[in-house]
Write a protein that holds these residues in place. Sequence first.
Motif, PDB file in Angstrom:
ATOM      1  N   LEU A   5       0.805  -1.217   0.000  1.00 22.92           N
ATOM      2  CA  LEU A   5       0.000   0.000   0.000  1.00 22.92           C
ATOM      3  C   LEU A   5       0.839   1.268   0.000  1.00 22.92           C
ATOM      4  N   LEU A   6       2.141   1.140   0.226  1.00 20.08           N
ATOM      5  CA  LEU A   6       3.013   2.311   0.162  1.00 20.08           C
ATOM      6  C   LEU A   6       3.151   2.755  -1.303  1.00 20.08           C
ATOM      7  N   PRO A   7       3.232   4.056  -1.538  1.00 19.89           N
ATOM      8  CA  PRO A   7       3.225   4.534  -2.919  1.00 19.89           C
ATOM      9  C   PRO A   7       4.550   4.317  -3.635  1.00 19.89           C
ATOM     10  N   VAL A   8       4.458   4.136  -4.928  1.00 19.37           N
ATOM     11  CA  VAL A   8       5.614   4.165  -5.820  1.00 19.37           C
ATOM     12  C   VAL A   8       5.429   5.388  -6.710  1.00 19.37           C
ATOM     13  N   PRO A   9       6.323   6.380  -6.638  1.00 18.57           N
ATOM     14  CA  PRO A   9       6.103   7.615  -7.408  1.00 18.57           C
ATOM     15  C   PRO A   9       6.044   7.348  -8.906  1.00 18.57           C
ATOM     16  N   LEU A  10       5.083   7.993  -9.561  1.00 19.29           N
ATOM     17  CA  LEU A  10       4.980   7.928 -11.018  1.00 19.29           C
ATOM     18  C   LEU A  10       5.674   9.164 -11.574  1.00 19.29           C
ATOM     19  N   THR A  26       1.599  13.603 -14.654  1.00 22.34           N
ATOM     20  CA  THR A  26       0.516  13.380 -15.602  1.00 22.34           C
ATOM     21  C   THR A  26       1.040  13.476 -17.035  1.00 22.34           C
ATOM     22  N   PRO A  27       0.273  13.010 -18.026  1.00 21.03           N
ATOM     23  CA  PRO A  27       0.759  12.980 -19.414  1.00 21.03           C
ATOM     24  C   PRO A  27       1.182  14.335 -19.967  1.00 21.03           C
ATOM     25  N   ASP A  28       0.657  15.439 -19.432  1.00 21.04           N
ATOM     26  CA  ASP A  28       1.043  16.757 -19.933  1.00 21.04           C
ATOM     27  C   ASP A  28       2.396  17.218 -19.402  1.00 21.04           C
ATOM     28  N   GLY A  29       3.030  16.407 -18.528  1.00 20.37           N
ATOM     29  CA  GLY A  29       4.330  16.748 -17.987  1.00 20.37           C
ATOM     30  C   GLY A  29       4.282  17.394 -16.621  1.00 20.37           C
ATOM     31  N   ALA A  30       3.086  17.777 -16.154  1.00 23.16           N
ATOM     32  CA  ALA A  30       2.959  18.362 -14.820  1.00 23.16           C
ATOM     33  C   ALA A  30       3.262  17.318 -13.753  1.00 23.16           C
ATOM     34  N   VAL A  75      -6.224  12.689  -9.782  1.00 25.06           N
ATOM     35  CA  VAL A  75      -5.207  13.423 -10.534  1.00 25.06           C
ATOM     36  C   VAL A  75      -4.966  12.774 -11.889  1.00 25.06           C
ATOM     37  N   LEU A  76      -4.860  11.461 -11.912  1.00 22.01           N
ATOM     38  CA  LEU A  76      -4.652  10.767 -13.179  1.00 22.01           C
ATOM     39  C   LEU A  76      -5.865  10.898 -14.100  1.00 22.01           C
ATOM     40  N   ALA A  77      -7.028  11.129 -13.493  1.00 25.00           N
ATOM     41  CA  ALA A  77      -8.243  11.328 -14.300  1.00 25.00           C
ATOM     42  C   ALA A  77      -8.367  12.761 -14.804  1.00 25.00           C
ATOM     43  N   GLY A  78      -7.401  13.619 -14.473  1.00 26.29           N
ATOM     44  CA  GLY A  78      -7.385  14.975 -14.994  1.00 26.29           C
ATOM     45  C   GLY A  78      -8.034  16.012 -14.102  1.00 26.29           C
ATOM     46  N   GLN A  79      -8.443  15.651 -12.895  1.00 24.76           N
ATOM     47  CA  GLN A  79      -9.059  16.624 -11.997  1.00 24.76           C
ATOM     48  C   GLN A  79      -7.984  17.364 -11.209  1.00 24.76           C
ATOM     49  N   SER A  80      -8.349  18.539 -10.705  1.00 23.15           N
ATOM     50  CA  SER A  80      -7.381  19.344  -9.966  1.00 23.15           C
ATOM     51  C   SER A  80      -8.101  20.291  -9.016  1.00 23.15           C
ATOM     52  N   GLY A  81      -7.320  20.955  -8.176  1.00 24.98           N
ATOM     53  CA  GLY A  81      -7.830  22.010  -7.312  1.00 24.98           C
ATOM     54  C   GLY A  81      -8.967  21.600  -6.415  1.00 24.98           C
ATOM     55  N   ASN A  82      -9.987  22.471  -6.315  1.00 25.71           N
ATOM     56  CA  ASN A  82     -11.097  22.243  -5.411  1.00 25.71           C
ATOM     57  C   ASN A  82     -11.933  21.022  -5.785  1.00 25.71           C
ATOM     58  N   ASP A  83     -11.934  20.645  -7.060  1.00 27.67           N
ATOM     59  CA  ASP A  83     -12.662  19.440  -7.456  1.00 27.67           C
ATOM     60  C   ASP A  83     -12.095  18.216  -6.727  1.00 27.67           C
ATOM     61  N   VAL A  84     -10.779  18.136  -6.691  1.00 28.93           N
ATOM     62  CA  VAL A  84     -10.133  17.028  -5.981  1.00 28.93           C
ATOM     63  C   VAL A  84     -10.382  17.134  -4.482  1.00 28.93           C
ATOM     64  N   LEU A  85     -10.209  18.326  -3.934  1.00 29.35           N
ATOM     65  CA  LEU A  85     -10.328  18.500  -2.486  1.00 29.35           C
ATOM     66  C   LEU A  85     -11.744  18.223  -1.994  1.00 29.35           C
TER      67      LEU A  85
END
Length: 383
Positions: free
Chosen positions: A158-163, A194-198, A228-238
């Motif tokens: 369950l520990l993360p592996v950074p992508l 993410t795929p855009d490089g961010a 995040v991988l689904a493309g959501q960000s900011g307040n939508d994620v929170l």
Amino acid sequence: MTPVSPDLPDPLTLLLIEDDAGDAFLVEELLAGAERPPKITWARTLAEGRARLTDDVQCVLVDLSLPDASGLEALQQVLAMATDTAVLVLTGLGDAHVGIEAVAAGAQDFLVKQDIDARLLIRAIRYAIERKRADLAMRELLQERILSKENSRLERGLLPVPLLDPSILHHQARYLPGRAGGLLAGDFWDTVQTPDGAVHVLIGDVCGHGPDEAALGTALRIAWRTLVLAGQSGNDVLRTLDTLLRHERKSPEIFTTMCTAAIAPDLTTARLHVIGHPPPLLLRDGVLGVVTETPSGPPLGIFPGVEWTSIDVTLGDRWSLLLYTDGLIEATVGENRDLLGTEGLANLIRAHAGIDLDRIITSLDGAMHDDVAAVLVSRGEGE
């Protein structure tokens, strides 16, 4: 009759499975001489013994020549029905070899009827009970070890592996659970490109220290990565994480602090959300400072309908960004055991002339008393 031994446990209940009335009488007479005579339940057959086996029976004395079962078959049935009870086998003079086989098959001991006296019988019962207790304790220990290994494998999984493309940014993460024997705690972190490089970085802390908090932290981390991988960000994620927290927490008092950083594809700017969490530290062109003392808003799980404000930061070409949980700055230092604090952490980094997580944690060895998670991402600085 003069008492022959004071060493039978008190109270003691025995089940005697013996079809010969004379042999049963002999056992009862020998045990009657104990200082604390046991309670004896007599059964003539295996079926009768099964019916009379109760939870308070501590030892079964069984003859292996019974009307409805004999030999090792009889013993196997006794062992199956008395899994947590000591078993002492009684054999005839010509069947001593059967007694040896019985011990190998799982009985605690055997006695040859013709050789029994009161002291030998009492000692054999006592030792059989103690050996059974030792066997049960060893079995429980083995089960605990197996369960511990399974839990460790589960927690490691369950520990993360950074992508993250390692050629893009230098990445360090350290995770130190505060609870003894645990690999996971209420602190959590993750890094996703993410795929855009961010590059998206997360650090969080569920209040509390137990396995429930560890499970909740893992659920929040995985949900954040998925969003995040689904493309959501900011307040939508929170907002989604806040909803998840409210549904998954065990009590309404549980809240979560969090800090996220969304680093732009060109790696020169970042958008941060500091959700009731300690502020990140930024080393930029050799100058170290606190990103902001103003949080984006309260922790998750406190107030409904919150809108968290973003914090835009210029990173430049050479920088290191450190996100951490409060276990790091709540380390106690100095003669007065003062809290390290954010400024103390910054001074420690300045003294080391750069941010190195291993060096920081080593210098605070023995001073940290809580879960600690930290993530460092760098471009140019410290690479």
